[in-house]
Structure formats: structure tokens, C-alpha cells
Design a protein around this motif. Sequence first.
Motif, PDB file in Angstrom:
ATOM      1  N   THR A 224       0.875  -1.183   0.033  1.00  8.20           N
ATOM      2  CA  THR A 224       0.036  -0.157   0.080  1.00  8.20           C
ATOM      3  C   THR A 224       0.823   1.172  -0.067  1.00  8.20           C
ATOM      4  O   THR A 224       0.652   2.220  -0.834  1.00  8.20           O
ATOM      5  CB  THR A 224      -0.997   0.078   1.106  1.00  8.20           C
ATOM      6  OG1 THR A 224      -1.953  -1.030   1.255  1.00  8.20           O
ATOM      7  CG2 THR A 224      -1.822   1.356   1.178  1.00  8.20           C
ATOM      8  N   LEU A 225       2.001   1.195   0.791  1.00  5.82           N
ATOM      9  CA  LEU A 225       2.884   2.431   0.865  1.00  5.82           C
ATOM     10  C   LEU A 225       3.422   2.632  -0.345  1.00  5.82           C
ATOM     11  O   LEU A 225       3.643   3.904  -1.007  1.00  5.82           O
ATOM     12  CB  LEU A 225       3.946   2.234   1.960  1.00  5.82           C
ATOM     13  CG  LEU A 225       3.641   2.175   3.400  1.00  5.82           C
ATOM     14  CD1 LEU A 225       4.440   1.827   4.483  1.00  5.82           C
ATOM     15  CD2 LEU A 225       2.722   3.626   3.669  1.00  5.82           C
ATOM     16  N   ARG A 226       3.776   1.712  -1.284  1.00  6.00           N
ATOM     17  CA  ARG A 226       4.662   1.716  -2.548  1.00  6.00           C
ATOM     18  C   ARG A 226       3.279   2.247  -3.677  1.00  6.00           C
ATOM     19  O   ARG A 226       3.804   3.119  -4.448  1.00  6.00           O
ATOM     20  CB  ARG A 226       5.277   0.284  -3.203  1.00  6.00           C
ATOM     21  CG  ARG A 226       6.241  -0.159  -2.344  1.00  6.00           C
ATOM     22  CD  ARG A 226       6.687  -1.545  -3.015  1.00  6.00           C
ATOM     23  NE  ARG A 226       6.731  -1.316  -4.421  1.00  6.00           N
ATOM     24  CZ  ARG A 226       6.955  -2.492  -5.292  1.00  6.00           C
ATOM     25  NH1 ARG A 226       6.996  -3.858  -4.531  1.00  6.00           N
ATOM     26  NH2 ARG A 226       7.042  -2.502  -6.532  1.00  6.00           N
ATOM     27  N   ILE A 227       2.377   1.679  -3.579  1.00  6.94           N
ATOM     28  CA  ILE A 227       1.260   2.272  -4.256  1.00  6.94           C
ATOM     29  C   ILE A 227       0.879   3.728  -3.828  1.00  6.94           C
ATOM     30  O   ILE A 227       0.850   4.633  -4.979  1.00  6.94           O
ATOM     31  CB  ILE A 227       0.039   1.486  -4.198  1.00  6.94           C
ATOM     32  CG1 ILE A 227       0.183  -0.097  -4.708  1.00  6.94           C
ATOM     33  CG2 ILE A 227      -1.158   2.183  -4.918  1.00  6.94           C
ATOM     34  CD1 ILE A 227      -0.885  -1.071  -4.421  1.00  6.94           C
ATOM     35  N   GLU A 228       0.745   4.168  -2.782  1.00  7.07           N
ATOM     36  CA  GLU A 228       0.611   5.539  -2.589  1.00  7.07           C
ATOM     37  C   GLU A 228       1.634   6.524  -2.986  1.00  7.07           C
ATOM     38  O   GLU A 228       1.561   7.598  -3.455  1.00  7.07           O
ATOM     39  CB  GLU A 228       0.562   5.734  -0.933  1.00  7.07           C
ATOM     40  CG  GLU A 228      -0.923   5.114  -0.451  1.00  7.07           C
ATOM     41  CD  GLU A 228      -2.051   6.018  -0.935  1.00  7.07           C
ATOM     42  OE1 GLU A 228      -1.915   7.143  -0.791  1.00  7.07           O
ATOM     43  OE2 GLU A 228      -3.059   5.379  -1.188  1.00  7.07           O
ATOM     44  N   GLU A 229       2.908   6.020  -2.843  1.00  8.40           N
ATOM     45  CA  GLU A 229       3.991   6.878  -3.367  1.00  8.40           C
ATOM     46  C   GLU A 229       4.089   7.013  -4.714  1.00  8.40           C
ATOM     47  O   GLU A 229       4.650   8.115  -5.292  1.00  8.40           O
ATOM     48  CB  GLU A 229       5.317   6.200  -2.985  1.00  8.40           C
ATOM     49  CG  GLU A 229       5.761   6.163  -1.463  1.00  8.40           C
ATOM     50  CD  GLU A 229       7.051   5.258  -1.250  1.00  8.40           C
ATOM     51  OE1 GLU A 229       7.703   4.755  -2.076  1.00  8.40           O
ATOM     52  OE2 GLU A 229       7.601   4.954   0.024  1.00  8.40           O
ATOM     53  N   ALA A 230       3.501   6.179  -5.688  1.00  5.69           N
ATOM     54  CA  ALA A 230       3.507   6.302  -6.745  1.00  5.69           C
ATOM     55  C   ALA A 230       2.342   6.482  -7.726  1.00  5.69           C
ATOM     56  O   ALA A 230       2.051   6.666  -8.782  1.00  5.69           O
ATOM     57  CB  ALA A 230       4.102   4.825  -7.557  1.00  5.69           C
ATOM     58  N   LYS A 231       1.066   6.761  -6.994  1.00  2.00           N
ATOM     59  CA  LYS A 231      -0.052   6.829  -7.599  1.00  2.00           C
ATOM     60  C   LYS A 231      -0.611   8.075  -8.300  1.00  2.00           C
ATOM     61  O   LYS A 231      -1.445   8.138  -9.059  1.00  2.00           O
ATOM     62  CB  LYS A 231      -1.181   6.964  -6.110  1.00  2.00           C
ATOM     63  CG  LYS A 231      -1.271   8.170  -5.617  1.00  2.00           C
ATOM     64  CD  LYS A 231      -2.187   8.000  -4.286  1.00  2.00           C
ATOM     65  CE  LYS A 231      -2.291   9.402  -3.632  1.00  2.00           C
ATOM     66  NZ  LYS A 231      -3.235   9.277  -2.235  1.00  2.00           N
TER      67      LYS A 231
END
Length: 134
Positions: A47-54
Motif C-alpha cells: 500500500t505504501l509503494r502504491i501511495e508513493e507512485a499513485k
Amino acid sequence: MGKRHLAVLILVLLTLTACSISKTDEKKIRDIEFTVLDKEDIPEEFTLRIEEAKEEPVKLSYADKGYLYIARGYGVKKTSGYSVNVSRCYETEQRVHINTSLLGPGKEEKILKKKTYPYVVVKMEYTAKPIEFD
């Protein structure tokens, strides 16, 4: 000069043979069973990786505890109401293929003027094969 032409011909034939071998890779072996996850069921680290790249379109994967998680996001949108559909997920000899599409707001839907970041995350059994986003 004759040997040089022969060497070039052999190289061309080898290249063409390699191309035909890679085409057989694209035959579907099987459909892959997957689950579309609710946001609260996505592993926290992913989820953190997705949030960083969204902000931008994303194609991410994450492996954890025998499962593979695949995320496909479509970047920032100016309104609410978008969703992501997973239409296919299958395996070939060399890859996992996943096909998603962005769906716009429905005609009946109330649309809010706010930034949204539509994405989908699917969970499946782990495989080390590379992922092809179709």
C-alpha cells in the motif's frame, strides 16, 4: 566473400528461429484464479509503494507469504466515480498476463470534483514469472 554471406545468412536464420520460438510463449496455458482486494486487505508495505507512485500510472507487483499481488493504477483523475476492471488474468509458458481497463463514472452516479487515484490490486498464488500488463 562467400563465407561472409553464409555467416550473415546463418545469423538471419537463427534470429528468425528465435523469433518463432518466442511466439509459442504467448499461448495461454491456463487462466489464473485471482481475488480483487479491498484496500484494507492489501499488505501495508505494498500500500505504501502504491501511495508513493499513485500520481502517475503504475504497474507494480509484490510477493509475500506465497502470494503475488499485482497493482494497476491509472494516475490522478479530476473527479470521483472511476473504477478499474480486471477482464483477464492468464499464464503462458514465460509470463503472467493481466488485462485491466479504466471505467469512467456512470451516468447515474453523483460525481464529485475532487482528485482520485483509481487502481486495482489482485492477489494470486506466487509465481516468479514476469508480469505483462495487456
